[in-house]
Design a protein around this motif. Sequence first.
Motif, PDB file in Angstrom:
ATOM      1  N   ILE A  65      44.135 -21.541  49.582  1.00  0.00           N
ATOM      2  CA  ILE A  65      44.907 -20.818  50.583  1.00  0.00           C
ATOM      3  C   ILE A  65      43.912 -19.847  51.219  1.00  0.00           C
ATOM      4  O   ILE A  65      43.662 -18.770  50.680  1.00  0.00           O
ATOM      5  CB  ILE A  65      46.100 -20.051  49.953  1.00  0.00           C
ATOM      6  N   PRO A  66      43.305 -20.222  52.356  1.00  0.00           N
ATOM      7  CA  PRO A  66      42.209 -19.433  52.897  1.00  0.00           C
ATOM      8  C   PRO A  66      42.563 -18.004  53.285  1.00  0.00           C
ATOM      9  O   PRO A  66      41.756 -17.105  53.120  1.00  0.00           O
ATOM     10  CB  PRO A  66      41.739 -20.218  54.110  1.00  0.00           C
ATOM     11  N   SER A  67      43.766 -17.764  53.812  1.00  0.00           N
ATOM     12  CA  SER A  67      44.064 -16.385  54.197  1.00  0.00           C
ATOM     13  C   SER A  67      45.456 -15.956  53.748  1.00  0.00           C
ATOM     14  O   SER A  67      45.607 -15.026  52.991  1.00  0.00           O
ATOM     15  CB  SER A  67      43.908 -16.195  55.703  1.00  0.00           C
ATOM     16  N   GLN A  68      46.486 -16.648  54.193  1.00  0.00           N
ATOM     17  CA  GLN A  68      47.848 -16.228  53.865  1.00  0.00           C
ATOM     18  C   GLN A  68      48.800 -17.404  53.986  1.00  0.00           C
ATOM     19  O   GLN A  68      48.470 -18.413  54.586  1.00  0.00           O
ATOM     20  CB  GLN A  68      48.293 -15.125  54.815  1.00  0.00           C
ATOM     21  N   PHE A  69      49.986 -17.240  53.415  1.00  0.00           N
ATOM     22  CA  PHE A  69      51.026 -18.232  53.641  1.00  0.00           C
ATOM     23  C   PHE A  69      51.532 -18.063  55.067  1.00  0.00           C
ATOM     24  O   PHE A  69      51.636 -16.956  55.577  1.00  0.00           O
ATOM     25  CB  PHE A  69      52.208 -18.032  52.689  1.00  0.00           C
ATOM     26  N   HIS A  70      51.858 -19.166  55.702  1.00  0.00           N
ATOM     27  CA  HIS A  70      52.508 -19.121  57.016  1.00  0.00           C
ATOM     28  C   HIS A  70      53.329 -20.393  57.140  1.00  0.00           C
ATOM     29  O   HIS A  70      52.790 -21.492  57.053  1.00  0.00           O
ATOM     30  CB  HIS A  70      51.496 -19.011  58.156  1.00  0.00           C
ATOM     31  N   ALA A  71      54.630 -20.239  57.346  1.00  0.00           N
ATOM     32  CA  ALA A  71      55.532 -21.393  57.312  1.00  0.00           C
ATOM     33  C   ALA A  71      55.096 -22.524  58.234  1.00  0.00           C
ATOM     34  O   ALA A  71      55.253 -23.692  57.888  1.00  0.00           O
ATOM     35  CB  ALA A  71      56.956 -20.956  57.649  1.00  0.00           C
ATOM     36  N   LYS A  72      54.513 -22.202  59.393  1.00  0.00           N
ATOM     37  CA  LYS A  72      54.125 -23.284  60.310  1.00  0.00           C
ATOM     38  C   LYS A  72      52.957 -24.099  59.762  1.00  0.00           C
ATOM     39  O   LYS A  72      52.744 -25.223  60.202  1.00  0.00           O
ATOM     40  CB  LYS A  72      53.792 -22.745  61.702  1.00  0.00           C
ATOM     41  N   ASN A  73      52.216 -23.561  58.791  1.00  0.00           N
ATOM     42  CA  ASN A  73      51.059 -24.259  58.236  1.00  0.00           C
ATOM     43  C   ASN A  73      51.312 -24.832  56.835  1.00  0.00           C
ATOM     44  O   ASN A  73      50.572 -25.698  56.390  1.00  0.00           O
ATOM     45  CB  ASN A  73      49.858 -23.318  58.144  1.00  0.00           C
ATOM     46  N   ASP A  74      52.306 -24.322  56.142  1.00  0.00           N
ATOM     47  CA  ASP A  74      52.509 -24.673  54.741  1.00  0.00           C
ATOM     48  C   ASP A  74      53.366 -25.928  54.571  1.00  0.00           C
ATOM     49  O   ASP A  74      54.206 -26.238  55.411  1.00  0.00           O
ATOM     50  CB  ASP A  74      53.181 -23.519  53.998  1.00  0.00           C
ATOM     51  N   SER A  75      53.146 -26.612  53.455  1.00  0.00           N
ATOM     52  CA  SER A  75      53.952 -27.797  53.143  1.00  0.00           C
ATOM     53  C   SER A  75      55.383 -27.373  52.824  1.00  0.00           C
ATOM     54  O   SER A  75      55.656 -26.208  52.513  1.00  0.00           O
ATOM     55  CB  SER A  75      53.353 -28.528  51.943  1.00  0.00           C
TER      56      SER A  75
END
Length: 98
Positions: A65-75
């Motif tokens: 996880i390079p920086s943070q969770f973000h719903a548009k990028n996460d599975s």
Amino acid sequence: MWVALVADYFVYMDETGTLDFGPPRSPTESPYFGFGSVIFPGEHSEAIRDGHAPRASLESRGVRIPSQFHAKNDSWSTRGDVYAVIAGQKPRFDSTLP
């Protein structure tokens, strides 16, 4: 005599879309502008620690996880894990979509 009790509130805010209401400049940019906030009343270090648990679990399994969770990028699986943590914390959410 008046006694005022001041409570601590921690507010986190984020935005989406383009502030100028212009068309999206990329396929991932929203055509709508909006902002939201999450409010935690009082001390919430446990909530912060719990929020790091899904990240630590993924990292321990080799998922970077390079920086943070973000719903548009996460599975969908990751979103489910993160949303489950948030649901258990029950913070106050507010959002505005003009």
